[in-house]
Design an enzyme around this catalytic site. Structure first.
Site, PDB file in Angstrom:
ATOM      1  N   ASP A  58      -2.418  -3.678   2.360  1.00  0.00           N
ATOM      2  CA  ASP A  58      -1.934  -2.603   1.481  1.00  0.00           C
ATOM      3  C   ASP A  58      -0.410  -2.779   1.554  1.00  0.00           C
ATOM      4  O   ASP A  58       0.234  -2.509   2.707  1.00  0.00           O
ATOM      5  CB  ASP A  58      -2.348  -1.315   1.737  1.00  0.00           C
ATOM      6  N   ASP A  64      -0.770  -4.018  -5.701  1.00  0.00           N
ATOM      7  CA  ASP A  64      -0.218  -4.077  -4.395  1.00  0.00           C
ATOM      8  C   ASP A  64      -1.296  -4.085  -3.189  1.00  0.00           C
ATOM      9  O   ASP A  64      -0.912  -3.438  -2.049  1.00  0.00           O
ATOM     10  CB  ASP A  64       0.724  -3.031  -4.009  1.00  0.00           C
ATOM     11  N   GLU A  65      -2.556  -4.174  -3.538  1.00  0.00           N
ATOM     12  CA  GLU A  65      -3.526  -4.145  -2.472  1.00  0.00           C
ATOM     13  C   GLU A  65      -4.854  -4.997  -2.875  1.00  0.00           C
ATOM     14  O   GLU A  65      -5.055  -5.017  -3.916  1.00  0.00           O
ATOM     15  CB  GLU A  65      -3.790  -2.644  -1.966  1.00  0.00           C
TER      16      GLU A  65
END
Lengths: 364, 405
Positions: free
Chosen positions: B9, B104-105
């Protein structure tokens, strides 16, 4: 207004008119039933502005007049009252006092003047049919109408009075049901109309097994008069599609199948339907018909039905619901399935003037 | 086989990208999202801003009140997307089993690649180092035997954290026990309230609860699900192929809107946007959904099936229009949204009786594709409906570039 009426008579009349009363309405008056007391009878009327239903019933009228009372509430009250005569007296503020046996109710009504005007059953011509026959026609077609509101002309049943025949058609663009019935009327009375599905359902619910039904039409409205009931409705405006062009002139193969057997086979295989798998596969082989369905995440179902068939092997897939609908609304022991190939329309017929066309599903 | 799942993350992704590209912002509270004086919410807050209690989804106005000196920036999707692609490429060097959760993860299933890169912890460290050296951004990672634990772990030592969850069931139970039940995936306000009323605040207390009692507080189904998670059990696979299940777009009005025509026009634009994405993924939609949020946040959704399944703007707009028409506008509208689901590929299975229906649909579909192509080359200003609200905004310069030869 003051009337006296047996409970059973009032309840029956209320039940005939109450279906059209909207539960959610912005106009409070549309939740009410209009009660008009005339000589020796009362007339109950409900409307949702598109459809209205009127039912007359004998009553002892002690004082004439009219009022409107909340239809559903009145109906539930009358249902629970003891089987005896009900006395309803309405004052000039439209408050009704209901007496029956030891029961007493006081119900607030609204003035009859607020009730929207109801058009009379009239028209230049009158088409006369048997109630039961007309109800059967509706029952055999109305289920095929579209519920997709963007295709409003298909949201009803098409009635065509032509050549001393009434042709009734309903379609949703994927299947089509058609029945015919002989009716006598003058040539200049030929007319096409599209009856909203809601009214078709109401007629199926209210029409009797026999007795005369009189149909009038005027100014884009249609009126059905039967027994003591009058149902009046707006018609759907627009041009009904040319349904004749989708009826195949001739199919290559014709197979007789027992209706009940095919119906229950379809019902059973469709139990494995999922959102992704909606096609029932029909394989017509030598003297047998295999109905099957496969759903990747569930499993499969298969039914084998003996038939008399020696034609070419045929494989076709249909939405099972589209086959179940006509089968459960027919009464014939035997039906005929006509097919050409897996991408051409299939036809269901029987020994009455009934025809059902349905498009297959494309399966890889 | 024993599985090793990583959850990676990025730390305060949007604001980190901003601070990387604009050194003067480093060490300062930075907020990406709606401007401080307008309606809208915070999309991301830098760690400096978080010290003021600012978090994502907080109204920007509130963020401003909490920290007037914060730098408010509009989101720059293109740069975030570029960084996201770079990071995704790094993941791909370690394993093909990558399930991106958002920009974003991602989850990575590294079971079986240990002999190449070492144990889970070593792989996580290499990934973090590579991300830092190649993108100048930091990530936090969780290493665990399943997705639930990996995601929980990546959040434990943010920023720049690395948490390894032990393997033995006893150690897992002990690891989870002190945590709040709200850390469990899917436990929101609605589930938490009855649990807390029953005195269950930590995962340890949940572990001590028997299933029958829990089922009486929640439903039997969610009781079982929750208990399994409380013991750290989760056998969901890392899904590499992420198939889109629904597509939707929303618009929040700057001022609550009571103008039916304006809502309708905005809705038409949303339907067009949904249609464009639908066609880009070569899908047909079987269900349309309208979302309306009234002034005061009460939200309703209304849906209807699309028969046959469609992907053209005309059918989608008609469906959106009809859903709106059936809904009395009882209050000013704050937000309007349109979405589709029940997505299928290829032409519809059910054939149509009327030739004209299919022809019309085909024509509308082709026309929609042509509009897509024109907009791709000349921007949204290249072609649009006269009634489009997007029409009102001044055309963006970059959209007016000529097509590549």
């Amino acid at each position: 207004m003051k009337i006296e009426i047996p409970k059973s008579a009032l309840l029956e009349a209320l039940q005939a008119v109450q279906n059209v009363v909207s539960i959610r309405t912005t106009l409070p008056i549309l939740s009410n039933v209009l009660i008009q007391a005339e000589k020796g009878r009362i007339c109950l009327t409900t409307t949702d502005l598109d459809v209205s239903i009127q039912c007359r019933v004998d009553a002892k009228v002690l004082k004439g007049g009219a009022t409107t009372l909340p239809a559903r509430r009145l109906s539930s009250i009358v249902r629970e009252l003891p089987s005896a005569d009900i006395e309803i007296e309405v004052d000039d503020k439209d408050t009704a006092q209901v007496h029956c046996g030891s029961s007493f109710y006081k119900i607030m009504g609204l003035s009859e003047e607020e009730f929207p005007p109801i058009s009379k059953a009239e028209g230049k011509f009158c088409y006369t049919l048997d109630q039961g026959a007309f109800r059967e026609m509706l029952r055999k077609t109305a289920y095929a109408a579209s519920t997709d509101e963007t295709r409003f002309v298909l949201n009803g049943v098409f009635l065509s009075f032509k050549d001393n025949k009434l042709v009734m058609v309903a379609t949703d663009g994927r299947r089509l049901a058609l029945v015919e019935h002989e009716v006598e009327f003058p040539a200049e009375a030929e007319v096409d109309l599209i009856l909203p599905s809601k009214v078709a359902a109401e007629l199926v619910h209210t029409l009797g097994d026999n007795g005369e039904l009189r149909i009038f039409t005027k100014d884009n409205r249609v009126m059905f008069e039967f027994g003591e009931v009058v149902i009046s409705s707006k018609l759907i405006e627009g041009t009904y599609p040319n349904y004749r062009q989708v009826i195949p002139a001739q199919c290559e193969e014709r197979v007789a199948v027992e209706r009940e057997t095919l119906l229950s086979a379809l019902k059973r295989v469709s139990l494995v339907t999922t959102e992704k798998a909606t096609a029932a596969h029909l394989t017509f082989g030598k003297n047998q018909l295999v109905v099957s369905m496969t759903a990747p995440d569930v499993g499969e179902a298969r039914e084998t039905i003996p038939i008399k068939y020696t034609g070419k092997e045929l494989h076709v897939a249909f939405n099972p619901e589209y086959m179940i609908d006509p089968l459960k609304n027919l009464n014939n022991d035997e039906i005929y399935v006509e097919l050409t190939d897996d991408l051409s329309p299939g036809v269901i017929k029987c020994d009455i003037p009934f025809l059902y066309v349905l498009m297959p599903m494309r399966v890889s | 086989m024993e599985r090793t799942i990583l959850h990676v993350d990025m730390d305060a992704f949007f604001t980190s990208v901003e601070q990387r590209d604009r050194p003067e912002l480093r060490g300062q509270p930075v907020v990406v999202g709606a401007p401080a004086d307008q309606r809208g919410v915070v999309a991301a807050a830098s760690y400096e801003a978080r010290q003021f209690g600012i978090h994502s989804a907080m109204p920007s106005r509130e963020a401003y009140q909490r920290c007037p000196q914060a730098v408010f920036l509009p989101p720059d999707g293109k740069r975030y997307m570029a960084a996201s692609r770079q990071i995704r490429a790094i993941f791909d060097r370690f394993t093909p089993h990558v399930e991106p959760l958002s920009i974003d993860e991602a989850f990575l299933d590294v079971s079986g690649v240990e002999h190449l890169f070492g144990r889970g912890e070593a792989i996580a460290r290499q990934i973090k180092d590579t991300i830092r050296s190649e993108t100048e951004l930091t990530a936090s990672a969780g290493v665990a035997p399943n997705k639930f634990l990996a995601k929980l772990a990546s959040d434990m030592e943010k920023p720049d954290g690395l948490t390894v969850v032990p393997r033995s069931p006893e150690a897992i139970a002990a690891f989870l026990a002190p945590l709040s039940i709200s850390r469990i995936w899917g436990v929101g306000k609605v589930t938490r309230r009855p649990l807390e009323a029953a005195g269950i605040h930590t995962i340890g207390q949940l572990q001590a609860c028997n299933e029958v009692r829990l089922a009486s507080i929640l439903t039997p189904r969610s009781a079982r699900h929750l208990l399994r998670l409380a013991w750290g059990e989760d056998d969901r696979e890392v899904e590499t192929e992420h198939e889109e299940k629904s597509i939707s777009h929303e618009h929040t009005f700057t001022h609550d809107c009571s103008d039916y025509d304006e809502i309708r026009a905005v809705l038409a634009d949303l339907a067009d946007n949904v249609g464009r994405r639908l066609r880009a993924s070569s899908k047909q939609a079987g269900l349309a959904r309208l979302k309306l949020r009234w002034e005061g946040f009460k939200t309703i959704t209304r849906q209807r099936p699309l028969m046959p399944a469609v992907c053209d703007n005309f059918s989608l707009r008609a469906a959106a229009d009809q859903l709106l028409e059936n809904e009395p506008l009882i209050k000013p509208v704050r937000l309007v949204g349109f979405g589709v689901s029940t997505l299928t590929s290829g032409p519809p299975d059910q054939l149509s009786l009327f030739e004209d229906d299919r022809t019309l649909l085909d024509r509308n579909e082709r026309l929609s594709h042509v509009i897509d192509a024109i907009q791709r080359d000349f921007g949204r200003a290249g072609i649009h409906r006269g009634s489009s609200r997007q029409n009102m905004a001044p055309p963006e310069q970059e959209h007016l570039r000529r097509p590549a030869q």
